[in-house]
Design a protein around this motif. Structure first.
Motif, PDB file in Angstrom:
ATOM      1  N   ASN A  20      31.316  23.338  32.188  1.00  0.00           N
ATOM      2  CA  ASN A  20      30.506  24.526  32.463  1.00  0.00           C
ATOM      3  C   ASN A  20      30.049  25.197  31.174  1.00  0.00           C
ATOM      4  OD1 ASN A  20      30.832  24.039  35.150  1.00  0.00           O
ATOM      5  ND2 ASN A  20      32.255  25.712  35.540  1.00  0.00           N
ATOM      6  N   TRP A  21      30.929  25.212  30.175  1.00  0.00           N
ATOM      7  CA  TRP A  21      30.545  25.787  28.878  1.00  0.00           C
ATOM      8  C   TRP A  21      29.428  24.952  28.264  1.00  0.00           C
ATOM      9  CZ3 TRP A  21      34.423  26.474  24.194  1.00  0.00           C
ATOM     10  CH2 TRP A  21      33.794  27.203  23.184  1.00  0.00           C
ATOM     11  N   LEU A  22      29.564  23.650  28.301  1.00  0.00           N
ATOM     12  CA  LEU A  22      28.530  22.775  27.746  1.00  0.00           C
ATOM     13  C   LEU A  22      27.196  22.996  28.437  1.00  0.00           C
ATOM     14  CD1 LEU A  22      27.739  20.319  25.935  1.00  0.00           C
ATOM     15  CD2 LEU A  22      28.394  18.858  27.859  1.00  0.00           C
ATOM     16  N   ARG A  23      27.237  23.175  29.746  1.00  0.00           N
ATOM     17  CA  ARG A  23      25.976  23.301  30.493  1.00  0.00           C
ATOM     18  C   ARG A  23      25.301  24.648  30.271  1.00  0.00           C
ATOM     19  NH1 ARG A  23      24.644  19.273  34.102  1.00  0.00           N
ATOM     20  NH2 ARG A  23      26.270  17.711  34.476  1.00  0.00           N
ATOM     21  N   THR A  24      25.957  25.609  29.624  1.00  0.00           N
ATOM     22  CA  THR A  24      25.256  26.824  29.221  1.00  0.00           C
ATOM     23  C   THR A  24      24.344  26.566  28.026  1.00  0.00           C
ATOM     24  OG1 THR A  24      27.046  27.519  27.731  1.00  0.00           O
ATOM     25  CG2 THR A  24      27.163  28.264  30.029  1.00  0.00           C
ATOM     26  N   LEU A  25      24.578  25.472  27.315  1.00  0.00           N
ATOM     27  CA  LEU A  25      23.755  25.122  26.152  1.00  0.00           C
ATOM     28  C   LEU A  25      22.743  24.031  26.480  1.00  0.00           C
ATOM     29  CD1 LEU A  25      26.530  25.048  23.384  1.00  0.00           C
ATOM     30  CD2 LEU A  25      25.146  26.972  24.137  1.00  0.00           C
TER      31      LEU A  25
ATOM     32  N   MET B 168      36.023  34.283  27.566  1.00  0.00           N
ATOM     33  CA  MET B 168      36.426  33.655  26.314  1.00  0.00           C
ATOM     34  C   MET B 168      37.786  32.999  26.451  1.00  0.00           C
ATOM     35  SD  MET B 168      36.787  35.303  22.475  1.00  0.00           S
ATOM     36  CE  MET B 168      35.035  35.578  22.305  1.00  0.00           C
ATOM     37  N   ILE B 169      38.712  33.680  27.133  1.00  0.00           N
ATOM     38  CA  ILE B 169      40.048  33.114  27.329  1.00  0.00           C
ATOM     39  C   ILE B 169      39.959  31.815  28.120  1.00  0.00           C
ATOM     40  CG2 ILE B 169      42.282  33.473  28.453  1.00  0.00           C
ATOM     41  CD1 ILE B 169      42.067  36.407  27.739  1.00  0.00           C
ATOM     42  N   ARG B 170      39.110  31.800  29.134  1.00  0.00           N
ATOM     43  CA  ARG B 170      38.958  30.591  29.949  1.00  0.00           C
ATOM     44  C   ARG B 170      38.448  29.424  29.098  1.00  0.00           C
ATOM     45  NH1 ARG B 170      35.667  33.373  34.883  1.00  0.00           N
ATOM     46  NH2 ARG B 170      37.335  34.699  35.688  1.00  0.00           N
ATOM     47  N   ARG B 171      37.435  29.683  28.299  1.00  0.00           N
ATOM     48  CA  ARG B 171      36.880  28.597  27.476  1.00  0.00           C
ATOM     49  C   ARG B 171      37.898  28.101  26.452  1.00  0.00           C
ATOM     50  NH1 ARG B 171      30.584  30.634  26.431  1.00  0.00           N
ATOM     51  NH2 ARG B 171      29.915  30.350  28.609  1.00  0.00           N
ATOM     52  N   LEU B 172      38.682  29.022  25.883  1.00  0.00           N
ATOM     53  CA  LEU B 172      39.706  28.605  24.926  1.00  0.00           C
ATOM     54  C   LEU B 172      40.781  27.776  25.600  1.00  0.00           C
ATOM     55  CD1 LEU B 172      40.172  31.886  22.844  1.00  0.00           C
ATOM     56  CD2 LEU B 172      39.095  29.775  22.080  1.00  0.00           C
ATOM     57  N   GLU B 173      41.288  28.264  26.731  1.00  0.00           N
ATOM     58  CA  GLU B 173      42.377  27.568  27.417  1.00  0.00           C
ATOM     59  C   GLU B 173      41.920  26.207  27.936  1.00  0.00           C
ATOM     60  OE1 GLU B 173      43.697  30.339  30.345  1.00  0.00           O
ATOM     61  OE2 GLU B 173      45.056  31.376  28.948  1.00  0.00           O
TER      62      GLU B 173
ATOM     63  N   VAL C 296      38.777  35.094  18.604  1.00  0.00           N
ATOM     64  CA  VAL C 296      37.377  35.002  18.168  1.00  0.00           C
ATOM     65  C   VAL C 296      37.198  33.877  17.145  1.00  0.00           C
ATOM     66  CG1 VAL C 296      35.590  36.173  16.823  1.00  0.00           C
ATOM     67  CG2 VAL C 296      36.737  37.363  18.690  1.00  0.00           C
ATOM     68  N   THR C 297      38.097  33.802  16.153  1.00  0.00           N
ATOM     69  CA  THR C 297      37.970  32.731  15.152  1.00  0.00           C
ATOM     70  C   THR C 297      38.104  31.358  15.798  1.00  0.00           C
ATOM     71  OG1 THR C 297      40.335  32.897  14.611  1.00  0.00           O
ATOM     72  CG2 THR C 297      38.808  34.206  13.295  1.00  0.00           C
ATOM     73  N   ASN C 298      39.020  31.224  16.762  1.00  0.00           N
ATOM     74  CA  ASN C 298      39.158  29.938  17.461  1.00  0.00           C
ATOM     75  C   ASN C 298      37.923  29.633  18.304  1.00  0.00           C
ATOM     76  OD1 ASN C 298      41.668  29.302  16.423  1.00  0.00           O
ATOM     77  ND2 ASN C 298      42.795  30.231  18.112  1.00  0.00           N
TER      78      ASN C 298
END
Length: 787
Positions: free
Chosen positions: A6-11, A234-239, A252-254
């Protein structure tokens, strides 16, 4: 590299399924190692609000809840979770919902009707264990499907990237690839410069090693609130990328690391003494890393330091003493480009691994150093507030991206594809490569993030990747087939192997590296060729004989209760200190041990002896007839060893193992061995036709008494050299010692066959031939006819 689809498909959002996208990535060289759903399939789970609680009449630990799920009437659900309370918004599985391993039905719990189940993270597959219900924010919309609210209709991609594709260690990098291979539009993350507050000040930065750190950017951000919650998105994308949430600054840095591929680090500004210096460590400097590991730094390790001490191991991991903590209010945010050669391998010397070092070792985009810092600053201000100072930037000589020549004709020849110039241009544009063309020759300038594009072959690979390996048609190979010449005068090594296999030998293959003691024992070699970096202490020298490996193989078999062993090996030996073929000859060697034949009833058991092995050697040499001359060899019994000759050339050795080595190597009985030069055996005499006689042969025997010390081979050589023309065969068939023969004498009996192709031999002719042979025996060897 792990990331959320889902994160990839935002780009980039190509019109393909997850499976088709995974296949396209794999076929372009970005292998998808795993494609998995975020959570198992489930349905009919919505957001519910607990309206009231009542104690269960028959169970102390159960509560009867009234739950609003957006329907006409609230549901009555029995729940035993400790953290359930009025006003809580939690996932609610309705009757008929299919959860992992369970289907929700209308039920009675201790006599009370229950129309559903309130869920924890475990029930919906978000965690393996859970202490209570999954509590949602108070503004979670009641009645909304939980899969939509938590964005659970997601899949996780895990890429197994090759070391040259460091540009794809970010979601942006993968999005570029997807855009290119699917011809889809690309929307890069929007990065706007942060609002500058000059009162925040700047920090002095010195780069003492510009080759190791060609670009360094940093800025002060004051007044940040570390207690501020990190946004759920952001937490979802990191996890989902395998990183856990720590605090807002680290998150944020991660996040920027995963999004743009630019590693960042935040220092607690109040823990710094003076400005920042990028330098190599000095001898005996130490640093306690973020993982609480204390390390001693070497002089070739690049560090970030202040005026007093080392703060971080550049490109690998920050130090614990300057790390951001709960009390941090002011930070210094660092973004840099480090030379991959300086970072490579340093983390492994401390047995650690970090996301930063993994990327810096492969090369990050040096054009995104400042962009990454701006992106992180904006996110920090958005989440934690704070006033950002101006960026301090030190730039030296960045890596050059010189144009690479790409010839269309060369690409056609290499790929076997009739690719036209317009196709080449279209594929280059898909990869966002800038170029100029000149009559079928393109000069392509690789972007700053593509460290893997250096030569023409790299660009040709890019063309075929984007063209699609699936679209490359298979072409059957075309070649002329012809019979290779097989000279009759040369024997292949496979023929020699087969001779020994037919005689009940088994082939072994040993290392060319042997124990130095073997060389001394079996070859008398006190100065063997030693390896500079042996793989083991007992494999420290190059062998000059095959016998040591055969003895070791014999011991291996004897230790496993094998009573009869027949081994041979064909391999290269190393007899000098120069890499020439003459000093690295191929040899063939054999070993026999135990009974001549396997245990049987047809004949009595007999141990193999010298003469059995002699027959094997003669079979190898056929049609040549070898000669055997008594001689001494370091590995063989002094009285039972001989050199093997063909024509006038010594080709090897044969004999019985020396009793000294039999005892040293714990052999119950001795073994017989041979070792011959392979090249000499491969030369074969071409058969020459001779007329076949139809007349009967005449046999006569000659028995003579000679000195015990006299070699039979010498006698046979003399007889063969001087035999009459009618003698067709002359062989020894008996040796006698004992009664009637002096102790220093022995009796030899020779079989003489005589034949003529044109006429029958007369007694006179045969008598004259025997007399001639007898005179040779008498005159040259003082042999006496035995009566």
């Amino acid at each position: 590299m792990k990331f959320s689809e889902n994160w990839l498909r935002t780009l980039v959002n190509p019109e393909v399924t997850s499976e088709q996208l995974a296949h396209a990535l794999t076929m372009s060289g970005l292998e998808v190692e795993a494609l998995e759903s975020l959570v198992p399939d489930f349905n009919d789970v919505v957001i519910g609000e607990v309206l009231s609680l009542e104690k269960h009449p028959d169970a102390d630990r159960l509560q009867v809840c009234k739950v609003n799920v957006g329907a006409d009437a609230p549901l009555q659900i029995v729940c035993g979770a400790k953290n359930v309370h009025v006003g809580a918004r939690v996932p609610c599985a309705q009757v008929g919902a299919a959860l992992p391993g369970i289907v929700i039905k209308q039920a009675k719990v201790r006599g009370v009707e229950s129309s559903g189940m309130l869920c924890s993270e475990k029930e919906i597959g978000l965690a393996e264990e859970s202490d209570g219900l999954l509590l949602l924010p108070s503004d979670a919309p009641v009645g909304q499907n939980i899969r939509e609210y938590l964005d659970l209709n997601d899949k996780l991609f895990t890429l197994k990237l090759t070391p040259n594709r460091g540009d794809c260690l970010s979601v942006t990098g993968v999005a570029r690839e997807v855009s290119a291979i699917t011809a889809s539009s690309l929307i890069l993350p929007e990065v706007t410069p942060a609002v500058i507050d000059k009162s925040a000040g700047v920090l002095d930065v010195k780069v003492l090693e510009p080759e190791a750190c060609p670009r360094y950017c940093g800025r002060i951000v004051r007044g940040v609130n570390l207690a501020a919650p990190t946004p759920e998105w952001m937490i979802r994308r990191l996890e989902r990328s395998g990183l856990r949430s720590i605090n807002a600054i680290v998150n944020v840095t991660n996040y920027v690391l995963l999004e743009l591929g630019q590693p960042l680090h935040a220092f607690d500004l109040n823990k710094l003494n003076g400005g920042i210096t990028v330098r190599f460590a000095t001898q005996d400097e130490q640093l306690t890393l973020l993982n609480e590991q204390a390390v001693k730094l070497a002089e070739n390790m690049l560090v970030i330091a202040d005026d007093a001490t080392v703060l971080a191991l550049a490109g690998i991991m920050g130090g614990l003493d300057s790390a951001v903590s709960d009390t941090t209010t002011d930070i210094f945010l660092e973004s840099a480009f480090f030379n991959p050669a300086v970072i490579a391998g340093k983390s492994r010397s401390f047995a650690i691994s970090s996301d930063s070092s993994f990327r810096f070792e492969r090369g990050v985009d040096f054009a995104s150093t400042r962009i990454g810092l701006e992106r992180a600053t904006c996110l920090i201000q958005e989440i934690c507030g704070g006033a950002a100072g101006e960026i301090t930037e030190v730039i030296s000589e960045l890596p050059k991206r010189d144009p690479i020549q790409l010839r269309v004709a060369r690409a056609r020849r290499v790929l076997g594809i009739d690719m036209q110039e317009d196709q080449v241009e279209a594929l280059l544009r898909l990869q966002q490569l800038t170029f100029v063309s000149d009559k079928g020759v393109y000069f392509v300038t690789p972007p700053s993030y593509r460290f893997d594009l250096n030569i023409e072959a790299d660009l040709i690979e890019e063309l075929v990747r984007l063209y699609g390996y699936d679209n490359v048609k298979a072409v059957s190979p075309r070649a002329n087939l012809g019979m290779l010449p097989k000279p009759e005068s040369f024997r292949q090594d496979s023929e020699l192997r087969q001779v020994l296999v037919n005689r009940d030998f088994q082939e072994v293959i040993n290392y060319s590296f042997v124990d130095e003691v073997w060389e001394k024992d079996f070859a008398g070699n006190t100065k063997p060729i030693k390896l500079q970096n042996p793989i083991a202490s007992h494999m420290s020298t190059m062998r000059s004989t095959l016998l040591g490996g055969l003895i070791d193989g014999l011991r291996f078999n004897l230790n496993r209760k094998q009573e009869r062993v027949r081994l041979f090996e064909l391999g290269r030996c190393f007899v000098g200190d120069q890499p020439s073929s003459e000093q690295q000859p191929l040899r063939i060697a054999g070993l026999c041990y135990g009974p001549v034949r396997s245990e049987q009833w047809g004949e009595p058991a007999r141990s193999v002896d010298y003469y059995d092995m002699k027959a094997d050697v003669e079979a190898l040499c056929w049609p040549e007839i070898p000669r055997f001359t008594a001689a001494q060899h370091p590995a063989l019994h002094p009285g039972q060893s001989a050199t093997v000759w063909i024509a006038n050339k010594c080709i090897g050795w044969i004999g019985v193992l020396h009793p000294q080595w039999q005892q040293k190597y714990d052999l119950p009985q001795s073994a017989t061995l041979f070792e011959l030069d392979l090249a000499s055996l491969q030369k074969r005499v071409i058969p020459v036709f001779s007329e076949y006689s139809k007349l009967q042969q005449v046999r006569r025997d000659i028995a003579v008494v000679v000195d015990e010390s006299l070699s039979v081979q010498i006698i046979l050589d003399a007889l063969h050299e001087n035999k009459p023309a009618i003698v067709t065969a002359l062989e020894l068939f008996d040796v006698y010692r004992g009664k009637g023969i002096d102790s220093d004498k022995k009796s030899l009996a020779f079989r003489v066959l005589m034949q003529d192709t044109q006429k029958t031999l007369t007694d006179k002719e045969t008598d004259e031939a025997i007399t001639h042979l007898t005179q040779i025996l008498n005159n040259r060897f003082n042999a006496k006819l035995r009566t």
